[in-house]
Design a protein around this motif. Structure first.
Motif, PDB file in Angstrom:
ATOM      1  N   ALA A 100      17.270 -31.554  28.021  1.00 27.97           N
ATOM      2  CA  ALA A 100      17.597 -30.124  28.003  1.00 27.97           C
ATOM      3  C   ALA A 100      18.153 -29.723  26.638  1.00 27.97           C
ATOM      4  O   ALA A 100      17.793 -28.668  26.088  1.00 27.97           O
ATOM      5  N   GLY A 101      19.010 -30.572  26.087  1.00 31.02           N
ATOM      6  CA  GLY A 101      19.541 -30.295  24.754  1.00 31.02           C
ATOM      7  C   GLY A 101      18.464 -30.357  23.692  1.00 31.02           C
ATOM      8  O   GLY A 101      18.425 -29.526  22.774  1.00 31.02           O
ATOM      9  N   ALA A 102      17.558 -31.338  23.808  1.00 35.76           N
ATOM     10  CA  ALA A 102      16.474 -31.468  22.829  1.00 35.76           C
ATOM     11  C   ALA A 102      15.551 -30.258  22.853  1.00 35.76           C
ATOM     12  O   ALA A 102      15.088 -29.798  21.807  1.00 35.76           O
ATOM     13  N   VAL A 103      15.285 -29.717  24.056  1.00 36.28           N
ATOM     14  CA  VAL A 103      14.438 -28.517  24.166  1.00 36.28           C
ATOM     15  C   VAL A 103      15.113 -27.325  23.488  1.00 36.28           C
ATOM     16  O   VAL A 103      14.470 -26.541  22.775  1.00 36.28           O
ATOM     17  N   ALA A 104      16.426 -27.188  23.701  1.00 39.99           N
ATOM     18  CA  ALA A 104      17.162 -26.112  23.027  1.00 39.99           C
ATOM     19  C   ALA A 104      17.068 -26.272  21.515  1.00 39.99           C
ATOM     20  O   ALA A 104      16.864 -25.297  20.775  1.00 39.99           O
ATOM     21  N   GLY A 105      17.196 -27.516  21.032  1.00 42.45           N
ATOM     22  CA  GLY A 105      17.065 -27.767  19.600  1.00 42.45           C
ATOM     23  C   GLY A 105      15.664 -27.482  19.098  1.00 42.45           C
ATOM     24  O   GLY A 105      15.483 -26.974  17.979  1.00 42.45           O
ATOM     25  N   LEU A 106      14.655 -27.808  19.910  1.00 43.75           N
ATOM     26  CA  LEU A 106      13.271 -27.536  19.520  1.00 43.75           C
ATOM     27  C   LEU A 106      13.032 -26.043  19.329  1.00 43.75           C
ATOM     28  O   LEU A 106      12.362 -25.630  18.372  1.00 43.75           O
ATOM     29  N   ILE A 107      13.592 -25.242  20.215  1.00 42.61           N
ATOM     30  CA  ILE A 107      13.453 -23.782  20.084  1.00 42.61           C
ATOM     31  C   ILE A 107      14.086 -23.314  18.779  1.00 42.61           C
ATOM     32  O   ILE A 107      13.492 -22.528  18.027  1.00 42.61           O
ATOM     33  N   ASN A 108      15.288 -23.814  18.489  1.00 41.42           N
ATOM     34  CA  ASN A 108      15.947 -23.457  17.224  1.00 41.42           C
ATOM     35  C   ASN A 108      15.096 -23.867  16.029  1.00 41.42           C
ATOM     36  O   ASN A 108      14.933 -23.107  15.071  1.00 41.42           O
ATOM     37  N   GLY A 109      14.558 -25.091  16.080  1.00 40.25           N
ATOM     38  CA  GLY A 109      13.779 -25.603  14.966  1.00 40.25           C
ATOM     39  C   GLY A 109      12.502 -24.822  14.732  1.00 40.25           C
ATOM     40  O   GLY A 109      12.150 -24.508  13.585  1.00 40.25           O
ATOM     41  N   LEU A 110      11.787 -24.494  15.806  1.00 45.01           N
ATOM     42  CA  LEU A 110      10.533 -23.751  15.660  1.00 45.01           C
ATOM     43  C   LEU A 110      10.780 -22.355  15.096  1.00 45.01           C
ATOM     44  O   LEU A 110      10.047 -21.890  14.212  1.00 45.01           O
ATOM     45  N   LEU A 111      11.806 -21.690  15.597  1.00 41.91           N
ATOM     46  CA  LEU A 111      12.109 -20.346  15.110  1.00 41.91           C
ATOM     47  C   LEU A 111      12.557 -20.371  13.654  1.00 41.91           C
ATOM     48  O   LEU A 111      12.228 -19.478  12.866  1.00 41.91           O
ATOM     49  N   THR A 112      13.301 -21.408  13.303  1.00 40.56           N
ATOM     50  CA  THR A 112      13.827 -21.500  11.947  1.00 40.56           C
ATOM     51  C   THR A 112      12.761 -21.893  10.937  1.00 40.56           C
ATOM     52  O   THR A 112      12.661 -21.298   9.854  1.00 40.56           O
ATOM     53  N   SER A 113      11.939 -22.874  11.260  1.00 42.45           N
ATOM     54  CA  SER A 113      10.989 -23.409  10.280  1.00 42.45           C
ATOM     55  C   SER A 113       9.655 -22.683  10.282  1.00 42.45           C
ATOM     56  O   SER A 113       9.167 -22.261   9.228  1.00 42.45           O
ATOM     57  N   TYR A 114       9.060 -22.503  11.454  1.00 38.12           N
ATOM     58  CA  TYR A 114       7.708 -21.944  11.493  1.00 38.12           C
ATOM     59  C   TYR A 114       7.674 -20.420  11.450  1.00 38.12           C
ATOM     60  O   TYR A 114       6.674 -19.828  11.032  1.00 38.12           O
ATOM     61  N   LEU A 115       8.758 -19.772  11.865  1.00 41.73           N
ATOM     62  CA  LEU A 115       8.839 -18.310  11.741  1.00 41.73           C
ATOM     63  C   LEU A 115       9.716 -17.894  10.570  1.00 41.73           C
ATOM     64  O   LEU A 115       9.885 -16.696  10.320  1.00 41.73           O
ATOM     65  N   ALA A 165      19.591 -32.899  20.972  1.00 44.07           N
ATOM     66  CA  ALA A 165      19.687 -34.098  21.808  1.00 44.07           C
ATOM     67  C   ALA A 165      21.107 -34.652  21.798  1.00 44.07           C
ATOM     68  O   ALA A 165      21.632 -35.085  22.843  1.00 44.07           O
ATOM     69  N   CYS A 166      21.736 -34.662  20.627  1.00 43.23           N
ATOM     70  CA  CYS A 166      23.132 -35.123  20.544  1.00 43.23           C
ATOM     71  C   CYS A 166      24.051 -34.217  21.345  1.00 43.23           C
ATOM     72  O   CYS A 166      24.965 -34.690  22.038  1.00 43.23           O
ATOM     73  N   ALA A 167      23.808 -32.900  21.275  1.00 43.47           N
ATOM     74  CA  ALA A 167      24.603 -31.966  22.068  1.00 43.47           C
ATOM     75  C   ALA A 167      24.365 -32.188  23.557  1.00 43.47           C
ATOM     76  O   ALA A 167      25.291 -32.085  24.370  1.00 43.47           O
ATOM     77  N   GLY A 168      23.120 -32.513  23.915  1.00 43.74           N
ATOM     78  CA  GLY A 168      22.817 -32.806  25.306  1.00 43.74           C
ATOM     79  C   GLY A 168      23.566 -34.028  25.795  1.00 43.74           C
ATOM     80  O   GLY A 168      24.131 -34.043  26.903  1.00 43.74           O
ATOM     81  N   LEU A 169      23.595 -35.077  24.981  1.00 42.08           N
ATOM     82  CA  LEU A 169      24.336 -36.283  25.337  1.00 42.08           C
ATOM     83  C   LEU A 169      25.822 -35.993  25.458  1.00 42.08           C
ATOM     84  O   LEU A 169      26.497 -36.467  26.384  1.00 42.08           O
ATOM     85  N   ALA A 170      26.344 -35.198  24.527  1.00 37.89           N
ATOM     86  CA  ALA A 170      27.758 -34.814  24.583  1.00 37.89           C
ATOM     87  C   ALA A 170      28.047 -34.022  25.855  1.00 37.89           C
ATOM     88  O   ALA A 170      29.106 -34.195  26.483  1.00 37.89           O
ATOM     89  N   GLY A 171      27.104 -33.167  26.256  1.00 43.81           N
ATOM     90  CA  GLY A 171      27.284 -32.388  27.484  1.00 43.81           C
ATOM     91  C   GLY A 171      27.307 -33.264  28.720  1.00 43.81           C
ATOM     92  O   GLY A 171      28.095 -33.032  29.655  1.00 43.81           O
ATOM     93  N   ILE A 196      37.735 -38.084  20.825  1.00 45.48           N
ATOM     94  CA  ILE A 196      36.924 -37.657  19.683  1.00 45.48           C
ATOM     95  C   ILE A 196      35.440 -37.931  19.908  1.00 45.48           C
ATOM     96  O   ILE A 196      34.608 -37.440  19.138  1.00 45.48           O
ATOM     97  N   SER A 197      35.098 -38.681  20.951  1.00 50.93           N
ATOM     98  CA  SER A 197      33.709 -39.121  21.107  1.00 50.93           C
ATOM     99  C   SER A 197      32.739 -37.951  21.235  1.00 50.93           C
ATOM    100  O   SER A 197      31.660 -37.961  20.625  1.00 50.93           O
ATOM    101  N   ILE A 198      33.104 -36.939  22.009  1.00 49.71           N
ATOM    102  CA  ILE A 198      32.185 -35.812  22.217  1.00 49.71           C
ATOM    103  C   ILE A 198      31.960 -35.052  20.917  1.00 49.71           C
ATOM    104  O   ILE A 198      30.819 -34.787  20.526  1.00 49.71           O
ATOM    105  N   ASN A 199      33.056 -34.707  20.221  1.00 48.58           N
ATOM    106  CA  ASN A 199      32.893 -33.987  18.957  1.00 48.58           C
ATOM    107  C   ASN A 199      32.182 -34.837  17.920  1.00 48.58           C
ATOM    108  O   ASN A 199      31.379 -34.337  17.124  1.00 48.58           O
ATOM    109  N   ALA A 200      32.453 -36.143  17.914  1.00 44.59           N
ATOM    110  CA  ALA A 200      31.808 -37.025  16.948  1.00 44.59           C
ATOM    111  C   ALA A 200      30.300 -37.091  17.180  1.00 44.59           C
ATOM    112  O   ALA A 200      29.509 -37.096  16.230  1.00 44.59           O
ATOM    113  N   ILE A 201      29.882 -37.152  18.443  1.00 45.48           N
ATOM    114  CA  ILE A 201      28.448 -37.170  18.752  1.00 45.48           C
ATOM    115  C   ILE A 201      27.803 -35.847  18.346  1.00 45.48           C
ATOM    116  O   ILE A 201      26.705 -35.820  17.773  1.00 45.48           O
TER     117      ILE A 201
END
Length: 344
Positions: free
Chosen positions: A114-129, A232-238, A60-65
């Motif tokens: 790498a996961g944090a960068v992917a999240g940053l792209i999602n966040g910028l597109l969602t919030s600022y655009l 970042a959590c997804a990156g750690l899980a990966g 369960i550790s990966i899904n929990a993270i």
């Protein structure tokens, strides 16, 4: 403004005696977990053995993270469908960096970044655009999956000498390392959400973004940051997934986003934001893990397991919807008591 006022979880005033709804909302999911564990211990062979319980904890550790990061996003009334693909990309990055001779700690950090960068792209597109989170993360889910296939030429990259394999397969004081990492992630997430100003701002944005903005909270920055946390959590899980299978798998994480969302909602976090607890998410993750392992031990066919898991997800969303609608219905049907004005 207190945590309870932001999340709307303060106990209603004026009620005397035992309030079943109040306590069920807070402890009901724990009761469900205890009942499920007891049931599986009776009907599933070897379920209660120490080795099996450790295997459940590891599984369960990966899904929990993943779900821990998803909790931040859903608390702000967002959604991230790309975390499964982020698991794949982050794992590939970590393995490729490690195979280039980079020390294990830096390879792990590379995967998380790498996961944090992917999240940053999602966040910028969602919030600022101001794009819809569902559409944005659906698009990045596809793009990141394609990137994982491109980086590996569509084939697993196996490394039997992977230098960070212990993060997925090692033990610390008899406890699997992924379980220790999961515990640290949840302790940090609990502290951030429950004991910091940032955590209060996350709840405030999810409860009412416009009111949060008028209160001086940088809503766009908070919204962007929660996607970075999820990434970042997804990156750690990966990284943990790649360490467990000692390889970079472009198919890693397929469907994991649904399990993460289910764990968050099962744990009591509302899909409309502003209400929920990180410890509830952990319990939700454990419920899904116990259910999955119990079905495997009972030799339930894989396709039937998918059917049961789908029903659980639908029930979780349905319960969340009922919990959200119930207070509204009570407010609509309530008849205010008219106070007499003057005498006679």
């Amino acid at each position: 403004m207190t945590d309870r006022s932001i999340t709307g979880e303060a106990r209603p005033h004026g009620k005397q005696g035992f309030d079943l709804a109040y306590w069920w909302e807070r402890l009901g999911i724990l009761v469900v977990l205890i009942a499920l564990v007891a049931l599986m211990a009776v009907i599933a062979p070897n379920f209660a053995s120490v080795d099996n319980l450790l295997n459940i904890a590891r599984s369960i550790s990966i899904n929990a993270i993943l779900a821990a990061g998803m909790t931040f996003v859903i608390l702000t009334a967002g959604i991230d469908l790309s975390v499964g693909s982020t698991v794949a990309v982050s794992g590939v990055v970590a393995v490729l960096v490690a195979m280039a001779g980079i020390p294990a700690p830096l390879a792990i950090i590379a995967g998380v970044l790498a996961g944090a960068v992917a999240g940053l792209i999602n966040g910028l597109l969602t919030s600022y655009l101001a794009l819809a989170a569902f559409i944005v993360t659906l698009g990045t889910m596809t793009c990141l999956r394609g990137l994982a296939y491109t980086m590996t030429d569509g084939q697993p990259i196996v490394s039997n000498t992977l230098n960070f394999r212990d993060i997925g397969n090692g033990y610390m004081l008899g406890i699997p390392v992924p379980v220790v990492v999961m515990a640290v992630v949840y302790l940090v997430a609990w502290f951030v959400l429950e004991r910091t100003r940032y955590g209060r701002h996350v709840y405030a944005v999810g409860g009412n973004a416009e009111a949060a903005r008028l209160a001086g909270i940088n809503v766009k920055l908070i919204t962007t940051s929660v996607y970075v946390v999820a990434g970042a959590c997804a990156g750690l899980a990966g990284v943990i997934f790649s360490a467990r299978v000692v390889s970079a798998q472009p198919t890693a994480g397929t469907g994991y986003e649904l399990d993460a969302i289910a764990a968050v909602v099962l744990g009591g976090t509302s899909l409309i934001g502003g209400r929920g607890r990180i410890l509830g998410t952990l319990i939700g993750s454990v419920i899904l893990g116990v259910l999955s392992t119990g079905l495997i031990l009972m030799n339930v066919p894989f396709f039937t397991q998918l059917l049961i898991k789908g029903v659980v997800i639908i029930l979780a969303i349905g319960i969340d919807s009922l919990k959200t609608r119930a207070p509204r219905l009570r407010r609509r049907t309530a008849t205010p008591v008219q106070q007499p004005v003057g005498g006679g």
